[in-house]
Design an enzyme around this catalytic site. Structure first.
Site, short mmCIF file in Angstrom:
data_model
loop_
_atom_site.label_atom_id
_atom_site.label_comp_id
_atom_site.label_asym_id
_atom_site.label_seq_id
_atom_site.Cartn_x
_atom_site.Cartn_y
_atom_site.Cartn_z
N PRO A 119 83.75 78.62 0.84
CA PRO A 119 83.42 77.85 2.04
C PRO A 119 82.66 78.69 3.06
CG PRO A 119 85.77 77.67 1.53
CD PRO A 119 85.20 78.71 0.63
N GLU A 159 93.60 79.81 -1.95
CA GLU A 159 92.94 80.17 -0.69
C GLU A 159 91.74 81.09 -0.93
OE1 GLU A 159 95.05 77.62 0.95
OE2 GLU A 159 93.76 78.79 2.28
N ARG A 193 67.88 72.11 -13.96
CA ARG A 193 66.86 71.05 -13.99
C ARG A 193 65.48 71.63 -13.65
NH1 ARG A 193 65.21 68.78 -9.26
NH2 ARG A 193 64.77 66.76 -10.21
N ASP A 247 60.12 67.08 -6.21
CA ASP A 247 61.39 66.90 -5.52
C ASP A 247 61.21 66.95 -4.01
OD1 ASP A 247 62.80 66.71 -7.82
OD2 ASP A 247 63.54 68.76 -7.80
N1 LIG Z 1 81.03 76.33 -2.32
C1 LIG Z 1 81.91 75.86 -1.76
C2 LIG Z 1 82.93 75.19 -1.04
C3 LIG Z 1 82.63 74.22 -0.07
N2 LIG Z 1 81.38 73.82 0.33
N3 LIG Z 1 83.77 73.75 0.40
N4 LIG Z 1 84.80 74.39 -0.20
C4 LIG Z 1 84.31 75.27 -1.10
C5 LIG Z 1 85.19 76.17 -1.86
C6 LIG Z 1 84.67 77.14 -2.72
C7 LIG Z 1 85.52 78.04 -3.33
C8 LIG Z 1 86.89 77.95 -3.10
C9 LIG Z 1 88.01 78.71 -3.51
CL1 LIG Z 1 87.93 80.15 -4.41
C10 LIG Z 1 89.15 78.16 -2.95
N5 LIG Z 1 88.77 77.07 -2.22
C11 LIG Z 1 89.68 76.22 -1.47
C12 LIG Z 1 89.62 76.61 -0.01
C13 LIG Z 1 89.48 75.64 0.93
C14 LIG Z 1 89.44 76.01 2.27
C15 LIG Z 1 89.54 77.33 2.62
N6 LIG Z 1 89.65 78.26 1.68
C16 LIG Z 1 89.68 77.91 0.36
C17 LIG Z 1 87.41 76.93 -2.28
C18 LIG Z 1 86.57 76.03 -1.67
#
Ligand SMILES: N#Cc1c(N)n[nH]c1-c1ccc2c(Cl)cn(Cc3cccnc3)c2c1
Length: 245
Positions: free
Chosen positions: A87, A114, A156, A171
């Site tokens: 994130p 997490e 793609r 695109d």
């Molecule tokens: N890319 C992207 C992305 C996005 N755009 N939203 N969430 C993610 C994403 C990617 C990787 C992980 C991993 Cl590893 C664990 N979590 C759950 C989480 C949720 C909130 C805080 N910490 C961890 C992920 C969320």
């Protein structure tokens, strides 16, 4: 292109066997492998997570399984780029998709809980390029969906995958003159459906008029939905007339 994906949910990537990507794999244009991280967790329960140092909610992915997995998948001295969805990553954009499409080998690390112990990324950076990337400003439960999005956006763009090389170049965000305009409307048969006709210009055979109409529709849609993108385009007088209507 060689792709390796490490995850505790390998079944998440069944979609890689269908559609255009599946055909690209069958042709050998894409050499993709999905690895179950638990294969490198050696205790009886195949444990991949533990409580966070410093306290706080949830669990953190242990470094040992990840270290062993990446050592096994990426031998020292090889040319892989590690892409880690998070994130807190840099935005994944069409430009980055284009850069990744030029890479010979991408390894995607799908985390859960997490997140992955930060030392895994530090250790990987000591022997390969590592990108921490986010697909958007919303929160997912893990990295798998993000990797599916990135793999589709990247593959793609590979020659031959779309079967119509021109369509990737057209695109919305492809490099070039229409590099940041949203796609306008598209139509197919029948010419009249539920009393709704196809715009006559599209059946005129006048390719210049058709191209102008399509650009005007893209300009109008972009101005209405993503006005901030307009400035990223090289507008000519005809474009400015359309936007001033
Ligand atoms: N890319 C992207 C992305 C996005 N755009 N939203 N969430 C993610 C994403 C990617 C990787 C992980 C991993 Cl590893 C664990 N979590 C759950 C989480 C949720 C909130 C805080 N910490 C961890 C992920 C969320």
């Amino acid at each position: 292109m060689k792709l390796d994906i490490v995850t505790i949910f390998p079944d998440y990537f069944a979609p890689l066997d269908v559609s255009l990507l599946g055909k690209a794999r069958q042709r050998g244009d894409v050499d993709a492998h999905v690895h179950d991280l638990r294969g490198w967790a050696h205790d009886r329960h195949r444990t991949v997570d533990d409580t966070p140092y410093g306290g706080g909610p949830g669990m953190v992915m242990k470094p040992e399984p990840w270290g062993e997995a990446l050592d096994a998948i990426v031998p020292p001295g090889s040319s892989a780029r590690l892409v880690v969805p998070t994130p807190s990553g840099r935005p994944f954009t069409q430009e980055l998709a284009g850069a990744y499409a030029a890479e010979p080998w991408l390894v995607f690390a799908c985390g859960r809980y997490e997140g992955i112990d930060a030392r895994v990324i530090e250790d990987a950076r000591s022997r390969m390029p590592v990108d921490e990337v986010s697909i958007g400003d919303y929160v997912l439960a893990g990295g798998e969906s993000a990797v599916l999005v990135m793999v589709e956006a990247v593959t793609r763009l590979l020659p031959g995958v779309l079967g119509n090389a021109g369509s990737a170049a057209d695109d919305s965000f492809a490099p070039g003159r229409m590099e940041a305009l949203l796609e306008g409307p598209v139509y197919t048969k029948p010419p009249d459906w539920r009393g709704r006709p196809v715009p006559p210009v599209l059946m005129s055979g006048n390719h210049g008029a058709i191209a102008r109409w399509r650009r005007d529709e893209a300009l109008r849609r972009t101005a209405a939905i993503r006005p901030e993108l307009i400035a990223r385009n090289a507008l000519d007088d005809a474009d400015r007339r359309t936007l001033s209507e």
